[in-house]
Design an enzyme around this catalytic site. Structure first.
Site, PDB file in Angstrom:
ATOM      1  N   ASP A 108     -39.431 -35.619  10.563  1.00  0.00           N
ATOM      2  CA  ASP A 108     -38.333 -35.060  10.565  1.00  0.00           C
ATOM      3  C   ASP A 108     -38.729 -32.884  10.483  1.00  0.00           C
ATOM      4  OD1 ASP A 108     -36.196 -34.602  11.355  1.00  0.00           O
ATOM      5  OD2 ASP A 108     -35.280 -34.725   9.366  1.00  0.00           O
ATOM      6  N   ASN A 156     -31.765 -42.080  17.241  1.00  0.00           N
ATOM      7  CA  ASN A 156     -32.386 -41.777  18.729  1.00  0.00           C
ATOM      8  C   ASN A 156     -32.148 -41.737  19.628  1.00  0.00           C
ATOM      9  OD1 ASN A 156     -35.193 -41.051  16.421  1.00  0.00           O
ATOM     10  ND2 ASN A 156     -33.448 -39.928  15.987  1.00  0.00           N
TER      11      ASN A 156
END
Ligand code: FPP
Length: 214
Positions: A2, A50
């Site tokens: 991330d 996502n």
């Protein structure tokens, strides 16, 4: 992995540039983990969620997979690893699916290798639902049968999860496998995460008392 987006935004670059920098960081960090005795690394590269990002970013990520997956995995395989994919790859365009299937087929025969799993269109809840469905098709839904149908069926138990980028949550990653995993959260944005920090985390892992509820 991330923090790619913020890494790019801080440099006034498009988010996709952050993902590109993120890809560049994979081989060095994975190699460092293997050098320190880790046997399996699973990378969360594209989650089921996502897909809900802006079209530009999703297209950018898919294009990165299209262009970078082969060179990146060649590098890992040349260093003695076996690379596989977990998740529902049917979501990706046919040419990308072909690339992934070819890579998996080319190196699936390598034995006694360190393993790199790349999670693509992966979600932990989806993985558990899929395993339960497949388990029920073959008999009683037992824990053993569910585990046989997880993507990680042939892998050793999950020891640790490292999340970079400062958020403290699992975000649908390896939910079943994480039951007794040690969790580590780093504020470092993924493109800046390095061998030194990994070494510190592995040292801390070695000192944690693992009682598995006992
Ligand atoms: C999270 O950062 C990262 C991702 C959603 C994608 C990670 C993907 C890669 C590193 C590339 C995959 C491709 C290959 C070839 C393996 P974020 O975008 O959520 O960052 P932010 O929290 O700073 O916005």
């Amino acid at each position: 992995m991330d923090g790619n987006g913020r890494w790019a935004t801080r440099r006034l670059l498009p988010r996709t540039a952050g993902h590109r920098a993120g890809v560049k960081n994979i081989v060095p960090v994975v190699t460092a983990a293997f050098d320190r005795g880790v046997s399996v690394v699973t990378l969360y590269a594209f989650s089921t969620e996502n897909k809900g990002r802006a079209k530009d970013e999703v297209d950018g990520l898919i294009d990165l997979i299209r262009k970078q997956m082969r060179p990146m995995t060649r590098d890992l395989i040349a260093r003695g690893s076996r690379v596989g994919f977990i998740g529902d790859i049917e979501y990706f365009p046919n040419d990308v699916q072909n690339i992934l299937c070819e890579i998996a087929a080319e190196n699936s025969h390598i034995e006694n290798a360190q393993i790199v799993n790349i999670a693509l269109n992966y979600g932990g809840r989806e993985e558990i639902a899929r395993a339960a469905r497949l388990a029920s098709e073959s008999g009683e839904v037992t824990r053993a049968r569910i585990e046989r149908y997880l993507y990680t069926a042939d892998m050793p138990p999950l020891d640790m999860i490292i999340r970079t980028g400062g958020e403290k949550r699992l975000s649908n990653f390896l939910l079943y496998q994480a039951a007794y995993a040690e969790l580590f959260f780093s504020d470092t944005l993924w493109p800046d995460f390095n061998e030194n920090e990994l070494t510190g985390i592995l040292d801390e892992f070695a000192h944690r008392q693992r009682r598995f509820g006992k």
